[in-house]
Design a protein around this motif. Structure first.
Motif, PDB file in Angstrom:
ATOM      1  N   UNK A 218       0.803  -1.221   0.000  1.00 14.48           N
ATOM      2  CA  UNK A 218       0.000   0.000   0.000  1.00 14.48           C
ATOM      3  C   UNK A 218       0.834   1.267   0.000  1.00 14.48           C
ATOM      4  N   UNK A 219       2.101   1.187   0.391  1.00 12.66           N
ATOM      5  CA  UNK A 219       2.962   2.374   0.390  1.00 12.66           C
ATOM      6  C   UNK A 219       3.813   2.474  -0.874  1.00 12.66           C
ATOM      7  N   UNK A 220       3.545   1.583  -1.851  1.00 10.63           N
ATOM      8  CA  UNK A 220       4.286   1.607  -3.107  1.00 10.63           C
ATOM      9  C   UNK A 220       5.473   0.672  -3.161  1.00 10.63           C
ATOM     10  N   UNK A 221       5.843   0.066  -2.041  1.00 15.86           N
ATOM     11  CA  UNK A 221       6.954  -0.885  -2.021  1.00 15.86           C
ATOM     12  C   UNK A 221       6.657  -2.064  -2.939  1.00 15.86           C
ATOM     13  N   UNK A 222       7.623  -2.436  -3.787  1.00 16.32           N
ATOM     14  CA  UNK A 222       7.481  -3.604  -4.650  1.00 16.32           C
ATOM     15  C   UNK A 222       8.452  -4.691  -4.201  1.00 16.32           C
ATOM     16  N   UNK A 223       7.932  -5.906  -4.084  1.00 18.30           N
ATOM     17  CA  UNK A 223       8.734  -7.033  -3.640  1.00 18.30           C
ATOM     18  C   UNK A 223       8.655  -8.155  -4.672  1.00 18.30           C
ATOM     19  N   UNK A 224       9.790  -8.749  -4.977  1.00 20.90           N
ATOM     20  CA  UNK A 224       9.841  -9.819  -5.967  1.00 20.90           C
ATOM     21  C   UNK A 224       9.264 -11.114  -5.401  1.00 20.90           C
ATOM     22  N   UNK A 225       8.507 -11.805  -6.246  1.00 17.56           N
ATOM     23  CA  UNK A 225       8.025 -13.144  -5.917  1.00 17.56           C
ATOM     24  C   UNK A 225       8.896 -14.125  -6.691  1.00 17.56           C
ATOM     25  N   UNK A 226       9.652 -14.946  -5.991  1.00 18.58           N
ATOM     26  CA  UNK A 226      10.548 -15.857  -6.693  1.00 18.58           C
ATOM     27  C   UNK A 226       9.756 -16.940  -7.409  1.00 18.58           C
ATOM     28  N   UNK A 227      10.344 -17.498  -8.452  1.00 25.03           N
ATOM     29  CA  UNK A 227       9.637 -18.437  -9.313  1.00 25.03           C
ATOM     30  C   UNK A 227       9.087 -19.621  -8.544  1.00 25.03           C
ATOM     31  N   UNK A 228       9.838 -20.120  -7.585  1.00 25.44           N
ATOM     32  CA  UNK A 228       9.404 -21.307  -6.851  1.00 25.44           C
ATOM     33  C   UNK A 228       8.204 -21.047  -5.948  1.00 25.44           C
ATOM     34  N   UNK A 229       7.904 -19.764  -5.663  1.00 28.15           N
ATOM     35  CA  UNK A 229       6.784 -19.426  -4.772  1.00 28.15           C
ATOM     36  C   UNK A 229       5.567 -18.882  -5.525  1.00 28.15           C
ATOM     37  N   UNK A 230       5.677 -18.660  -6.838  1.00 24.60           N
ATOM     38  CA  UNK A 230       4.632 -17.935  -7.557  1.00 24.60           C
ATOM     39  C   UNK A 230       3.274 -18.640  -7.529  1.00 24.60           C
TER      40      UNK A 230
END
Length: 253
Positions: free
Chosen positions: A210-222
């Motif tokens: 909600x504050x604009x932070x972007x976090x990567x989702x690794x392939x194994x967790x998608x």
């Protein structure tokens, strides 16, 4: 007690919502305050009133339901309260993304669906009462799980990003994960645990908070992340992978 605000400028709708909830098995767990004006509700929120769930009509007076959602999220910085929108027009659904609603219900109300949504909101609220204890500068510090936006592990350093700020602790990510309620937190990467209350957008390879932070989702967790987020709220990626959109069977009723 689970605090609910009901706001609609049609008295019959307010009476219906209150009657359904107060006559249900949830009645012993909830306290309801009703409003016939968005302006009155906004005034109370600015004065310090806090609710676990707001059931809002979209078309209100000079302060409509979407404006109240933005007041809650943007001005008051309240990401924990849930919002359930109700409206007689389904085209409004696409305008609600930024307020991160629990759901969107069409009028006339499906009373069973209303009860399901309120029960879901209560389930989401309860894990937030869990406490997390961490070591900060060799001293134990306790905070609520609900106040943690996400946890990051990097080079043997674990940082808790909370609504109050950042805390660097000596604990391992795995040990913190065991203290956190599964209903609120999702693992998206070997280095990230995220509180779903603060997720505003889901895309194939990343989450936006909600504050604009972007976090990567690794392939194994998608696959697991997508499944988990779909269960958390009735939103899914658009056909171009451009973020949340309402499920057709939820907004088309």
């Amino acid at each position: 007690m689970f605090q609910i605000a009901v706001c609609d400028d049609i008295p019959e709708i307010v009476r219906q919502v209150c009657s359904v909830l107060e006559g249900s098995a949830l009645s012993g767990q909830i306290h309801i305050e009703d409003y016939s004006s968005g302006a009155a509700l906004a005034q109370q929120l600015r004065a310090g009133a806090r609710y676990d769930l707001l059931i809002l009509d979209i078309e209100l007076d000079e302060v409509d339901g979407v404006s109240i959602g933005h007041l809650l999220r943007d001005e008051l910085r309240d990401s924990a309260a849930q919002i359930l929108y109700i409206s007689g027009r389904q085209q409004y659904a696409m305008a609600l993304f930024d307020t991160r609603p629990l759901n969107f219900l069409l009028k006339p109300l499906d009373e069973a669906k209303l009860l399901d949504c309120v029960a879901q909101a209560i389930r989401l609220a309860r894990p937030g009462e869990a406490l997390l204890t961490v070591l900060v500068n060799r001293s134990p510090q306790t905070l609520t799980a609900r106040s943690v936006r996400y946890i990051e592990s990097y080079h043997k350093r674990v940082t808790l990003h909370t609504v109050q700020g950042e805390l660097v602790c000596r604990d391992k990510l795995e040990s913190l994960a065991r203290q956190l309620p599964d209903a609120l937190f999702v693992r998206i990467h070997q280095s990230f645990l995220v509180n779903i209350l603060y997720v505003s957008r889901v895309q194939y390879d990343r989450l936006t908070l909600d504050d604009g932070t972007q976090l990567s989702v690794s392939q194994s967790y998608r696959r697991a992340v997508r499944s988990r987020m779909m269960k958390a709220a009735p939103w899914q990626d658009g056909p171009e992978g451009d973020g949340f959109r309402p499920l057709a069977d939820e907004v088309g009723r």
